[in-house]
Motif scaffolding. Structure first.
Motif, PDB file in Angstrom:
ATOM      1  N   GLY A 346       0.791  -1.231   0.000  1.00  0.00           N
ATOM      2  CA  GLY A 346       0.000   0.000   0.000  1.00  0.00           C
ATOM      3  C   GLY A 346       0.817   1.271   0.000  1.00  0.00           C
ATOM      4  N   PHE A 347       2.067   1.231  -0.456  1.00  0.00           N
ATOM      5  CA  PHE A 347       2.930   2.408  -0.422  1.00  0.00           C
ATOM      6  C   PHE A 347       2.657   3.332  -1.607  1.00  0.00           C
ATOM      7  CE2 PHE A 347       6.043  -0.606   1.811  1.00  0.00           C
ATOM      8  CZ  PHE A 347       5.623  -0.210   3.075  1.00  0.00           C
ATOM      9  N   VAL A 348       1.520   4.002  -1.559  1.00  0.00           N
ATOM     10  CA  VAL A 348       1.119   4.972  -2.584  1.00  0.00           C
ATOM     11  C   VAL A 348       0.633   6.232  -1.883  1.00  0.00           C
ATOM     12  CG1 VAL A 348      -0.527   5.487  -4.434  1.00  0.00           C
ATOM     13  CG2 VAL A 348       0.515   3.213  -4.293  1.00  0.00           C
ATOM     14  N   ASP A 349       1.092   7.392  -2.366  1.00  0.00           N
ATOM     15  CA  ASP A 349       0.654   8.681  -1.832  1.00  0.00           C
ATOM     16  C   ASP A 349      -0.269   9.333  -2.847  1.00  0.00           C
ATOM     17  OD1 ASP A 349       0.715  10.900   0.076  1.00  0.00           O
ATOM     18  OD2 ASP A 349       1.849  11.970  -1.472  1.00  0.00           O
ATOM     19  N   VAL A 350      -1.567   9.290  -2.587  1.00  0.00           N
ATOM     20  CA  VAL A 350      -2.548   9.773  -3.552  1.00  0.00           C
ATOM     21  C   VAL A 350      -2.441  11.282  -3.789  1.00  0.00           C
ATOM     22  CG1 VAL A 350      -5.027  10.034  -4.000  1.00  0.00           C
ATOM     23  CG2 VAL A 350      -4.127   7.860  -3.167  1.00  0.00           C
ATOM     24  N   PRO A 351      -2.280  12.136  -2.749  1.00  0.00           N
ATOM     25  CA  PRO A 351      -2.226  13.578  -3.017  1.00  0.00           C
ATOM     26  C   PRO A 351      -1.115  13.997  -3.977  1.00  0.00           C
ATOM     27  CG  PRO A 351      -2.658  13.199  -0.702  1.00  0.00           C
ATOM     28  CD  PRO A 351      -2.325  11.867  -1.290  1.00  0.00           C
TER      29      PRO A 351
END
Length: 539
Positions: A346-351
């Motif tokens: 889950g290492f995703v930064d949406v902003p």
């Protein structure tokens, strides 16, 4: 108005089939490795490269294997993508930026709020500043990383999907691959092959988004997260164009409804080649929402018509993206004999719309922790310590509630996200609670739609999908699916896998491009024989 809750129709994860003891009957060949990495994406290949390099410097000989389900490297890899080169520079300190597998530097960028016929230029949010970053094809990145890994002696096995975790009590001992050559009923054919067992001292699960074995391990070992992971579906097209695009473009608003989270991207890869796509959070409320259809509508907006006039769509693809951020990370990403990397963790930064450099950085840290484990017996929890002390955790913590704020709708969510940006994430304090996407009720209001743009059948062709028609279905659906639920699935899937018929649900399994959207909201996805699915070239 009538509603459905997707979770009520979703089969349970088949844990008893995914977790099996090492030595269980049914395997063909057996291979023993020091380290096995499942998934040849940016996380898995970065792990292999860092581990091989450290072992060589230490004078150790390690047998490292990378298992990849695609027929060739990169063929199942898809992203926007604008890449932060930070992890590349750390992994290859002697390589100049111009020698990395990037297409061009971002020099200009624009953000627009769209209405059906108009647009309003917005200031670029601080989290979305991309100048000095690089536009790239993830397929090309993966092929380049794979070559670097093989130069270091890493064994890369393509066309072998990992289907089951091999275990010894609570320890992960390796994986069993999917069989090949089965007929439609799942029976072996004369040219078929049995599954193979690959056992290792450490197994790194870098399967990408919605990784099946990562899900199984977390459930088996009762590893929780503060919030459930939530996902978006992205549908992407490559266009050869007559017009030149001189900037990166992102849009908000139309064609999405106000209670859905998402937006579009338009990136120039070459003077006459652009990547465009639409990403929509899978917690939307309208059961008839169809991301592929919305992308076709988006291309008719005046902003896009000028770029696409006289052009041709040359490639298409789709994938899900983990969006939950900091509060959706598994409480630990390491256990006995196993670590979880990249999108699988889950290492995703949406902003900031970034995940590739976080995936690679997690792979780098995993490589370091694995070597210490093999050399000194250091526990693999060292990997968690490295991640938790790094910019991966810091970045995700700073934006921890921004995506979650949009559960309240586009405008209120945008206001809250702005305040979070101004306060460095300190507003509002605490944690926003989220439901799993499958637990969100969907309103049933299906209406006839007039086909426009690229059909789903043509889209699957443009993905390069060459799955044989006689393959057994790899999708697990509930029995006796109602017409309304079947219609919902047909809209969720961008590839036309699901059809609502007078007899219920029809599944066209060979169409599947492994985007995992219905694994989030409906029928479960499981691995099928190697080389099935899309064959992306420049996605």
């Amino acid at each position: 108005m009538a509603e459905i809750v997707p979770a009520q129709y979703q089969p349970a994860l088949p844990l008893e089939k995914l977790i099996i003891p090492d030595g269980a009957a049914g395997a063909g060949d057996r291979m023993e490795l020091d380290v096995l990495i499942v998934g040849a994406g940016p996380a898995g290949l970065a792990c292999a490269i860092e581990l091989a390099r450290l072992a060589k410097a230490d004078g150790a000989e390690l047998n490292i294997g990378v298992l990849e389900k695609a027929e060739a490297l990169g063929e199942h890899s898809l992203s926007g993508a604008v890449v932060n080169p930070r992890a590349f520079r750390e992994l290859f300190p002697d390589v100049k930026d111009e020698d990395f597998p990037f297409r061009q530097t971002v020099t200009r960028e624009s953000v627009y709020l769209l209405t059906q016929r108009g647009k309003f230029r917005l200031p670029t949010p601080p989290t979305m500043h991309n100048r000095s970053f690089y536009i790239a094809s993830l397929c090309e990145i993966v092929r380049w990383l794979g070559a670097k890994a093989e130069e270091l002696g890493v064994n890369v096995f393509t066309g072998f999907p990992a289907a089951q975790l091999l275990t010894r009590e609570s320890t992960v001992a390796g994986v069993r691959t999917a069989p090949a050559g089965l007929d439609r009923q799942g029976n072996p054919t004369p040219g078929g092959t049995a599954p193979n067992d690959l056992v290792a001292k450490v197994t790194a699960l870098a399967e990408g988004t919605r990784g099946l074995l990562a899900q199984a391990w977390c459930q088996w070992q009762h590893v929780p997260s503060e919030n459930p992971q939530i996902f978006a579906l992205g549908v992407k097209e490559l266009w050869e164009t007559k017009q030149t695009l001189d900037r990166v473009i992102h849009t908000l608003g139309w064609p999405l409804p106000k209670d859905a989270f998402g937006g579009s991207f338009v990136y120039p890869l070459e003077p006459n080649l652009i990547a465009l796509g639409l990403v929509v959070g899978l917690d939307y409320r309208d059961a008839a929402l169809d991301v592929h259809v919305l992308l076709q509508q988006f291309k008719h907006h005046p902003l896009m018509r000028e770029f696409l006039a006289g052009g041709e769509m040359v490639e298409w693809g789709a994938k899900t993206i983990p969006e939950g951020g900091f509060y959706s990370l598994p409480q630990r990403r390491a256990g006995d004999g196993v670590v979880l990397l990249g999108d699988a963790a889950g290492f995703v930064d949406v902003p900031s719309l970034k995940g590739i450099h976080y995936a690679m950085q997690s792979g780098i840290y995993a490589g370091r922790a694995i070597l210490q484990n093999l050399k000194n017996g250091t526990k693999l929890t060292e990997y968690d310590r490295l991640v938790n002390a790094s910019y991966i955790a810091r970045d995700l913590y700073r934006t921890r509630n921004m995506r979650l704020a949009f559960r309240d709708g586009f405008y209120l969510g945008g206001l809250q996200a702005g305040l979070m940006t101004l306060t460095g994430g300190r507003f509002p304090g605490g944690k926003y609670e989220m439901h799993a996407d499958a637990d969100v009720p969907r309103t049933l209001r299906f209406a006839p739609t007039r086909p426009s743009g690229v059909s789903k059948v043509d889209a699957v062709f443009k993905s390069g999908n060459s799955t044989r028609d006689s393959i057994p279905s790899h999708l697990i659906a509930a029995q006796d699916v109602s017409g309304d639920v079947a219609r919902f699935y047909s809209h969720v899937c961008p590839a036309g896998v699901y059809e609502a018929t007078e007899n219920g649900l029809r599944i066209n399994a060979p169409n599947c491009v492994d985007c995992k959207a219905t694994d989030v909201l409906g029928p479960r996805w499981t691995p099928r024989e190697g080389g099935s699915g899309p064959r992306y070239k420049r996605m």
